[in-house]
Enzyme design. Structure first.
Site, PDB file in Angstrom:
ATOM      1  N   GLN A   1      -7.428  -3.793   1.506  1.00 29.05           N
ATOM      2  CA  GLN A   1      -6.110  -3.970   0.877  1.00 29.05           C
ATOM      3  C   GLN A   1      -5.486  -5.316   1.267  1.00 29.05           C
ATOM      4  O   GLN A   1      -4.868  -5.980   0.432  1.00 29.05           O
ATOM      5  CB  GLN A   1      -5.186  -2.809   1.286  1.00 29.05           C
ATOM      6  CG  GLN A   1      -5.592  -1.495   0.608  1.00 29.05           C
ATOM      7  CD  GLN A   1      -4.945  -0.286   1.245  1.00 29.05           C
ATOM      8  OE1 GLN A   1      -4.609  -0.285   2.425  1.00 29.05           O
ATOM      9  NE2 GLN A   1      -4.785   0.772   0.467  1.00 29.05           N
TER      10      GLN A   1
ATOM     11  N   GLN B   1      -9.695   1.400   5.030  1.00 30.93           N
ATOM     12  CA  GLN B   1      -9.249   0.891   3.728  1.00 30.93           C
ATOM     13  C   GLN B   1      -8.316  -0.308   3.839  1.00 30.93           C
ATOM     14  O   GLN B   1      -8.299  -1.170   2.967  1.00 30.93           O
ATOM     15  CB  GLN B   1      -8.520   1.995   2.928  1.00 30.93           C
ATOM     16  CG  GLN B   1      -9.423   3.101   2.439  1.00 30.93           C
ATOM     17  CD  GLN B   1      -9.481   4.241   3.431  1.00 30.93           C
ATOM     18  OE1 GLN B   1      -9.172   4.065   4.608  1.00 30.93           O
ATOM     19  NE2 GLN B   1      -9.908   5.394   2.966  1.00 30.93           N
TER      20      GLN B   1
ATOM     21  N   ALA C   1     -10.436  22.350   0.273  1.00 30.52           N
ATOM     22  CA  ALA C   1     -11.740  22.361  -0.407  1.00 30.52           C
ATOM     23  C   ALA C   1     -11.862  21.125  -1.283  1.00 30.52           C
ATOM     24  O   ALA C   1     -12.902  20.456  -1.319  1.00 30.52           O
ATOM     25  CB  ALA C   1     -11.870  23.621  -1.240  1.00 30.52           C
TER      26      ALA C   1
ATOM     27  N   GLY D   1     -12.873  29.970  -2.672  1.00 28.16           N
ATOM     28  CA  GLY D   1     -11.451  29.642  -2.752  1.00 28.16           C
ATOM     29  C   GLY D   1     -11.287  28.279  -3.400  1.00 28.16           C
ATOM     30  O   GLY D   1     -12.261  27.532  -3.555  1.00 28.16           O
ATOM     31  N   ALA D   2     -10.044  28.007  -3.784  1.00 23.14           N
ATOM     32  CA  ALA D   2      -9.811  26.730  -4.486  1.00 23.14           C
ATOM     33  C   ALA D   2      -8.668  25.973  -3.818  1.00 23.14           C
ATOM     34  O   ALA D   2      -7.839  25.366  -4.492  1.00 23.14           O
ATOM     35  CB  ALA D   2      -9.519  27.003  -5.956  1.00 23.14           C
ATOM     36  N   GLY D   3      -8.622  26.030  -2.502  1.00 18.59           N
ATOM     37  CA  GLY D   3      -7.530  25.389  -1.756  1.00 18.59           C
ATOM     38  C   GLY D   3      -7.614  23.875  -1.750  1.00 18.59           C
ATOM     39  O   GLY D   3      -8.614  23.282  -2.164  1.00 18.59           O
TER      40      GLY D   3
ATOM     41  N   THR E   1       0.878  -1.176   0.000  1.00 22.86           N
ATOM     42  CA  THR E   1       0.000   0.000   0.000  1.00 22.86           C
ATOM     43  C   THR E   1       0.915   1.225   0.000  1.00 22.86           C
ATOM     44  O   THR E   1       2.133   1.079  -0.016  1.00 22.86           O
ATOM     45  CB  THR E   1      -0.902   0.033   1.253  1.00 22.86           C
ATOM     46  OG1 THR E   1      -0.072   0.331   2.390  1.00 22.86           O
ATOM     47  CG2 THR E   1      -1.608  -1.288   1.483  1.00 22.86           C
ATOM     48  N   CYS E   2       0.309   2.406   0.054  1.00 27.46           N
ATOM     49  CA  CYS E   2       1.174   3.592   0.033  1.00 27.46           C
ATOM     50  C   CYS E   2       1.955   3.742   1.348  1.00 27.46           C
ATOM     51  O   CYS E   2       2.944   4.470   1.395  1.00 27.46           O
ATOM     52  CB  CYS E   2       0.367   4.845  -0.269  1.00 27.46           C
ATOM     53  SG  CYS E   2      -1.077   5.016   0.741  1.00 27.46           S
ATOM     54  N   ASN E   3       1.530   3.040   2.379  1.00 28.02           N
ATOM     55  CA  ASN E   3       2.217   3.173   3.673  1.00 28.02           C
ATOM     56  C   ASN E   3       3.048   1.955   4.055  1.00 28.02           C
ATOM     57  O   ASN E   3       3.727   1.997   5.088  1.00 28.02           O
ATOM     58  CB  ASN E   3       1.207   3.436   4.786  1.00 28.02           C
ATOM     59  CG  ASN E   3       0.710   4.858   4.741  1.00 28.02           C
ATOM     60  OD1 ASN E   3       1.444   5.748   4.351  1.00 28.02           O
ATOM     61  ND2 ASN E   3      -0.537   5.070   5.114  1.00 28.02           N
TER      62      ASN E   3
END
Lengths: 420, 301
Positions: free
Chosen positions: A117, A113, A192, A187-189, A49-51
């Site tokens: 996995q 998740q 968000a 805003g588009a942070g 996994t990514c971790n």
């Protein structure tokens, strides 16, 4: 048992090396195939996994060989991971897998998740044909343990990320459904974007983006199939909104209490408005939250809610650990007991053979015995064999509680002349 | 046909269900949830059996007396509770609905047990009148409880209090919808009940053909109906009253009127009840006739 686990996680290794070691599905299939050739008698499952990147193996003599196989495949040198690879064996590896599947080893404890996995890693190994009876039992029991932890504790019930708490815990207390709701993003942070991901999972809301930078605003609106509005339409959009997510990088308050009262409130008629002010510094004056029908949550409020949930999860950890400890013990005892099976079979056969021979000899000498008498004699012989087997089997079972009883097994093999 | 089931049976079941709902504030277990559902279902089955037995004993039941009327209203509310419990098993709505069910059963103990009169044409109006008012009562109660829950949920959100703890309430949107609809439906039902009562009086022959407007029950019911109409009108004219806390306040006010009507009906010095008490025979009026001052055979008491 000869179970080995080698691998690395987010705890020991930075993302730069982890990224090099990570396997996608096609790589997993290929690597397992290669390793099967390298370790023909081994059972193998690769969890990536990514971790974390972990290999679970049965029948590989040394953990170093597994590490070498892993590094060879990803073309990573031993010096890059020196001292940072984890190796565990037997009961420690069992307990570790249970903890991984139950998400106790995850970066965010309780995240759901990882269970999927683990399941996928096992299924892939099954498809490749690299699993065997021991890993089959191990992964089945790991999935069962994880389900027990999820069902018998509330470890997974308390969300700990800000977007998930904002949407799943708070906004859902205001809205029954998000379908068709007018969601205004100011805003588009990045926050968000993450919040919108949770929102989209929760329902089919209508997204409206207001941003000073038209290009970034349009990009965000396009990504979430929403509509972009110029900055000067902020007040009209606020008047129409059901849920507002504000994440601008402005240095001062965008919506003051006076602005809200004069430009927004009259057109809303006290219709509920849920505001998530995720900006630092705040975009909304805290006094806006005093307006009727307005529920204003700042980043600090959400962080506090997340922290409370973390504490609640932490309180559930001992219960989860107890389940894992018991399940590990159960599995280990079962595996140890299973190792004694050939000796038990040999013992039984060693007594059954002379029993059958002696019975046959006796029945030849007494041809006039009726069926009832023959049955009684057979039952007597069976009972005698069982009674003779009982003490050694009981000793084996007791000895299996503390590991595979190799000494006792050897003694029995020698005493009863059993084949290895 | 004495089955041994009485009011105590289903009250006790609802009481256990309420105790289990309360215990859920401290610990929620699967066994507790099953036991709660079992208690509520057992209570409803016993309740239904009790009403069924009343119907067998007296064909005009379960609107044969004030007591039956209250027990029937409690039954309707218990069905609503159980339905909601099945749809929203984790919700704590039982903490609000079950006390109302028990309160209705409790009040029924103080209400008269006058049996139903023989069936006559005007009695059909009386029955309709009673059913509509019973349903109106349940609707107002439901709106009131939804209003209470709305205010609690809104307070928790405003003050950043935990909303995902043991006390789990529906969303504001859901509560507002129930609130709003209950107010509209209650206006229709109470209005329908009130006017069928008037019609049943006017359907009488001779001197009995008038409405005793000065009777306290009639007066309080009329006031409640007027309030509901005004509240609906207010909601039509003033958009802010169509959503949010204002709807909750309107339903709470409607409940206060309802409480007044029920108190006057049960304990008040009604013209009709006085007449009954002067009668040499046991009181014979149903709740429908009681409210508008009708005697059991349609005569003015």
């Amino acid at each position: 048992m000869n179970l080995q686990m080698v691998g690395c996680t987010h705890r020991e290794m930075g993302i730069d090396i982890r990224q090099q070691l990570t396997f996608d599905r096609s790589q997993t299939v290929e690597a397992l195939g290669q390793w099967q050739s390298r370790f023909p008698d081994a059972e193998l499952v690769l969890l990536s996994t990514c971790n974390r990147v972990e290999i679970y193996a049965v029948g590989v003599p040394k953990a170093e060989e597994l590490i070498e196989a892993l590094l060879d495949y990803q073309k990573v040198t031993a010096s890059q991971v020196e001292g940072r690879m984890v190796t565990l064996a037997d009961s420690k590896a069992v307990k570790y897998l249970y903890r991984v599947a139950s998400s106790l080893e995850s970066m965010v404890v309780g995240e759901p998740q990882i269970l999927a996995q683990v399941k996928e890693a096992y299924q892939t190994a099954q498809e490749v044909g690299s699993t065997g009876p021991l890993l089959h039992d191990l992964f089945q029991s790991a999935l069962r343990t994880a389900k027990r932890v999820a069902g018998e504790t509330s470890l997974h019930k308390h969300r700990v990320s800000i977007p998930s708490v904002a949407i799943s815990d708070l906004a859902s207390c205001v809205f029954e459904t998000f379908d068709g709701k007018h969601v205004l993003v100011i805003g588009a942070g990045k926050m968000a974007d993450e919040t919108l991901r949770y929102l989209r999972d929760a329902g089919d809301a209508v997204i409206h983006v207001v941003n000073r930078d038209a290009q970034r605003g349009q990009q965000l609106a396009k990504k979430w199939n929403g509509q972009y509005h110029e900055w000067d339409q902020l007040w009209e959009q606020l008047e129409a909104a059901d849920l507002t997510i504000s994440t601008t990088a402005a240095n001062e308050t965008i919506v003051t209490a006076a602005d809200f009262e004069q430009k927004v409130a009259p057109g809303r008629y006290q219709r509920p408005l849920f505001i998530l002010d995720l900006a630092v510094p705040r975009d909304f004056d805290s006094q806006v939250g005093n307006a009727l029908g307005v529920y204003l949550y700042s980043l600090d409020d959400l962080t506090l809610a997340c922290e409370k949930n973390r504490q609640t999860r932490a309180a559930e950890l001992p219960a989860a650990e107890t389940i894992i400890k018991r399940e590990t013990e159960r599995f280990v005892v079962e595996m140890n007991h299973r190792a004694t099976a050939p000796v038990i079979t040999g013992l039984r056969e060693g007594l059954e053979r002379p029993k059958d021979a002696e019975l046959e000899r006796l029945f030849c000498k007494l041809p006039n015995l009726d069926d009832q008498s023959r049955k009684e004699i057979e039952q007597f012989a069976d009972r005698l064999v069982n009674k003779m087997l009982h003490p050694p089997l009981e000793s084996l079972r007791d000895a299996s509680q503390n590991g595979t009883p190799h000494g006792l097994l050897d003694a029995l093999r020698n005493l009863f002349k059993l084949e290895n | 046909m004495d089955s041994g089931i009485n009011m105590l049976c289903f009250s006790a079941s609802y009481g256990i269900a309420l105790a289990l709902e309360l215990s859920g504030l401290w610990a929620r277990t699967r066994i507790g949830r099953v036991a709660l559902l079992f208690s509520a279902i057992a209570g409803l089955v016993a309740h239904t059996w009790y009403l069924g037995r009343r119907v067998a004993e007296m064909p005009a039941a379960p609107l044969a007396s004030q007591q039956d009327w209250y027990v029937l209203a409690a039954w309707a509310l218990a069905i609503i509770y159980l339905t909601l419990k099945l749809y929203y098993p984790r919700s704590s709505m039982g903490l609000f609905l079950l006390p109302a069910v028990l309160a209705l059963v409790g009040i029924s103990r103080f209400a008269t047990k006058t049996p139903l009169a023989t069936f006559q044409a005007p009695r059909v109006w009386g029955q309709v009148h009673g059913v509509l008012l019973m349903l109106g009562t349940v609707t107002v109660l439901l709106g009131f409880l939804a209003g209470l829950m709305y205010l609690i949920q809104s307070y928790r959100l405003k003050h950043k209090l935990p909303t995902r703890g043991r006390l789990q309430l529906p969303s504001l949107e859901w509560l507002e919808r129930v609130n709003s609809r209950s107010l509209g439906v209650a206006t229709l039902l109470v209005g329908g009940g009130f006017f069928t009562g008037v019609l049943s009086r006017l359907a009488q022959q001779g001197e009995q053909s008038f409405v005793p407007w000065t009777d306290p029950v009639v007066l309080s019911l009329a006031a409640m109906f007027v309030w509901l109409v005004v509240a609906e009108g207010f909601r039509l004219v003033y958009p802010a009253a169509r959503q949010g806390q204002k709807v909750a306040y309107l339903t709470i006010a409607a409940f206060l009127f309802l409480a007044l009507v029920l108190a006057v009906m049960t304990w008040g010095d009604s013209l009709h009840l006085n007449a009954d008490s002067e009668s040499t025979e046991p009181p014979q009026a149903s709740i429908s006739t009681t409210i508008l001052g009708l005697s059991n055979n349609g005569d003015l008491a």
